[in-house]
Motif scaffolding. Structure first.
Motif, PDB file in Angstrom:
ATOM      1  N   THR A 157       0.828  -1.207   0.000  1.00  0.00           N
ATOM      2  CA  THR A 157       0.000   0.000   0.000  1.00  0.00           C
ATOM      3  C   THR A 157       0.862   1.256   0.000  1.00  0.00           C
ATOM      4  N   THR A 158       1.943   1.225   0.773  1.00  0.00           N
ATOM      5  CA  THR A 158       2.855   2.370   0.796  1.00  0.00           C
ATOM      6  C   THR A 158       3.460   2.609  -0.578  1.00  0.00           C
ATOM      7  N   ALA A 159       3.859   1.542  -1.248  1.00  0.00           N
ATOM      8  CA  ALA A 159       4.453   1.681  -2.584  1.00  0.00           C
ATOM      9  C   ALA A 159       3.479   2.327  -3.561  1.00  0.00           C
ATOM     10  N   ARG A 160       2.203   1.990  -3.452  1.00  0.00           N
ATOM     11  CA  ARG A 160       1.198   2.600  -4.329  1.00  0.00           C
ATOM     12  C   ARG A 160       1.064   4.087  -4.045  1.00  0.00           C
ATOM     13  N   ALA A 161       1.068   4.445  -2.765  1.00  0.00           N
ATOM     14  CA  ALA A 161       0.973   5.857  -2.405  1.00  0.00           C
ATOM     15  C   ALA A 161       2.207   6.626  -2.873  1.00  0.00           C
ATOM     16  N   ALA A 176       4.085   5.951  -5.391  1.00  0.00           N
ATOM     17  CA  ALA A 176       4.031   6.093  -6.842  1.00  0.00           C
ATOM     18  C   ALA A 176       3.166   7.279  -7.266  1.00  0.00           C
ATOM     19  N   LEU A 177       2.133   7.577  -6.489  1.00  0.00           N
ATOM     20  CA  LEU A 177       1.270   8.716  -6.801  1.00  0.00           C
ATOM     21  C   LEU A 177       1.914  10.040  -6.402  1.00  0.00           C
ATOM     22  N   ALA A 178       2.645  10.050  -5.297  1.00  0.00           N
ATOM     23  CA  ALA A 178       3.174  11.304  -4.759  1.00  0.00           C
ATOM     24  C   ALA A 178       4.541  11.693  -5.312  1.00  0.00           C
ATOM     25  N   ALA A 179       5.388  10.710  -5.569  1.00  0.00           N
ATOM     26  CA  ALA A 179       6.778  10.985  -5.930  1.00  0.00           C
ATOM     27  C   ALA A 179       6.953  11.875  -7.163  1.00  0.00           C
ATOM     28  N   GLY A 189       7.347  15.470  -6.261  1.00  0.00           N
ATOM     29  CA  GLY A 189       8.350  15.844  -5.275  1.00  0.00           C
ATOM     30  C   GLY A 189       7.866  15.729  -3.844  1.00  0.00           C
ATOM     31  N   CYS A 190       6.876  14.896  -3.615  1.00  0.00           N
ATOM     32  CA  CYS A 190       6.257  14.755  -2.289  1.00  0.00           C
ATOM     33  C   CYS A 190       6.554  13.368  -1.730  1.00  0.00           C
ATOM     34  N   ARG A 191       6.877  13.323  -0.438  1.00  0.00           N
ATOM     35  CA  ARG A 191       7.159  12.052   0.220  1.00  0.00           C
ATOM     36  C   ARG A 191       5.944  11.569   1.014  1.00  0.00           C
ATOM     37  N   ILE A 192       5.891  10.262   1.227  1.00  0.00           N
ATOM     38  CA  ILE A 192       4.818   9.636   1.992  1.00  0.00           C
ATOM     39  C   ILE A 192       5.365   9.204   3.348  1.00  0.00           C
ATOM     40  N   ALA A 193       4.629   9.546   4.411  1.00  0.00           N
ATOM     41  CA  ALA A 193       5.036   9.178   5.764  1.00  0.00           C
ATOM     42  C   ALA A 193       3.915   8.424   6.461  1.00  0.00           C
ATOM     43  N   CYS A 194       4.304   7.602   7.435  1.00  0.00           N
ATOM     44  CA  CYS A 194       3.324   6.909   8.266  1.00  0.00           C
ATOM     45  C   CYS A 194       3.027   7.753   9.502  1.00  0.00           C
TER      46      CYS A 194
END
Length: 284
Positions: A117-121, A123-126, A129-134
């Protein structure tokens, strides 16, 4: 490279899980039906496509039960595999392989779901230039494992606990008597190595934070994309900007396009459905 999990981190969690499953009498079914000399091989199969996370858990689970069980990893953490892939085999004394089956599968399925699920998120944000955090919305007792799975998915970790960073949230602000009072007290109480993030719900609160100049990051909570875009404009690179609240896979890319540095997602750990992984046995 994803930071490794060490045995001393894993063992307390796995011993708790194994003790919960084995109780005081042990594996009654296996001990009654399988002879001590019997040997077996179990193959871990991904029944759906996904990203592997949790192989250290699989290895260590069986090692704690019987060092004679040999785990061979075919696809380690971070690998993206299609449905039907055998990611690992566990071979050795059949009793130990059968007894450790459920703990290993439960954790592998959960951690791989978080990584997938993180990898999917990501892929949408990167691309923006945006990072995904828990977040800290993790399963009690499993935080280290679940945050590891987020890293395997390409995400970044927010705080691990209350002791490794300051996040002044809306309730802190209410009790402290306002944004200014909360920030001022925090900065006076903390050393130079501790960063301060503060949550704001409105642009007026953001302006107050910017005027004080005491924060390192700002959490923009439950803001619509247009408001987020204006918030990013006002910050103008002076603070790390984090968007959170009400963000789903459906609107994640729109939030990333506003220019925020980070998007934090509680659902990465609190509500992902476990990946469907099977363990098929054969006698050896």
């Amino acid at each position: 490279m994803t930071r490794a999990l060490y045995p001393f981190q894993l063992d307390p969690l796995l011993l708790t899980a194994l003790t919960e499953d084995l109780g005081q009498a042990g594996d009654l079914t296996t001990d009654a039906t399988v002879r001590p000399e019997d040997r077996a091989r179990g193959r871990f199969h991904f029944r759906h496509a996904g990203r592997v996370a949790g192989m250290a858990v699989v290895r260590r689970t069986f090692a704690l039960l019987d060092a004679a069980v040999q785990v061979t990893v075919h696809h380690d953490d971070g690998a993206d595999v299609p449905a039907g892939t055998c990611v690992a085999t566990a071979e050795g004394p059949a009793r130990a392989v059968l007894t450790g089956e459920r703990v290993a599968l439960n954790l592998l399925a959960r951690l791989s779901a978080i990584a997938t699920t993180t990898a999917r998120a990501v892929a949408l944000a990167a691309p923006h230039g945006c990072r995904i955090a828990c977040t800290r919305k993790t399963t009690p007792g499993l935080r280290a494992l679940e945050k590891h799975a987020v890293r395997v998915g390409g995400g970044t970790n927010h705080r691990f606990g209350l002791d490794d960073g300051v996040l002044i949230k809306d309730n802190h602000i209410v009790v402290a008597g306002g944004v200014g009072a909360a920030l001022t007290r925090a900065r006076e109480a903390l050393g130079h190595m501790v960063k301060i993030e503060v949550e704001v719900d409105t642009l007026d609160q953001l302006d107050e934070v910017l005027a004080l100049g005491l924060a390192d990051a700002v959490l923009l909570d439950n803001m619509a994309p247009d408001t987020l875009r204006e918030a990013v404009r006002r910050v103008a690179g002076r603070l790390t900007t984090e968007a959170s609240g009400g963000i789903t896979m459906a609107n994640l890319e729109a939030v990333a396009q506003t220019g925020v540095d980070l998007i934090s997602l509680g659902f990465l750990t609190h509500s992902v459905p476990a990946l469907d992984i099977g363990l098929d046995f054969e006698v050896v």
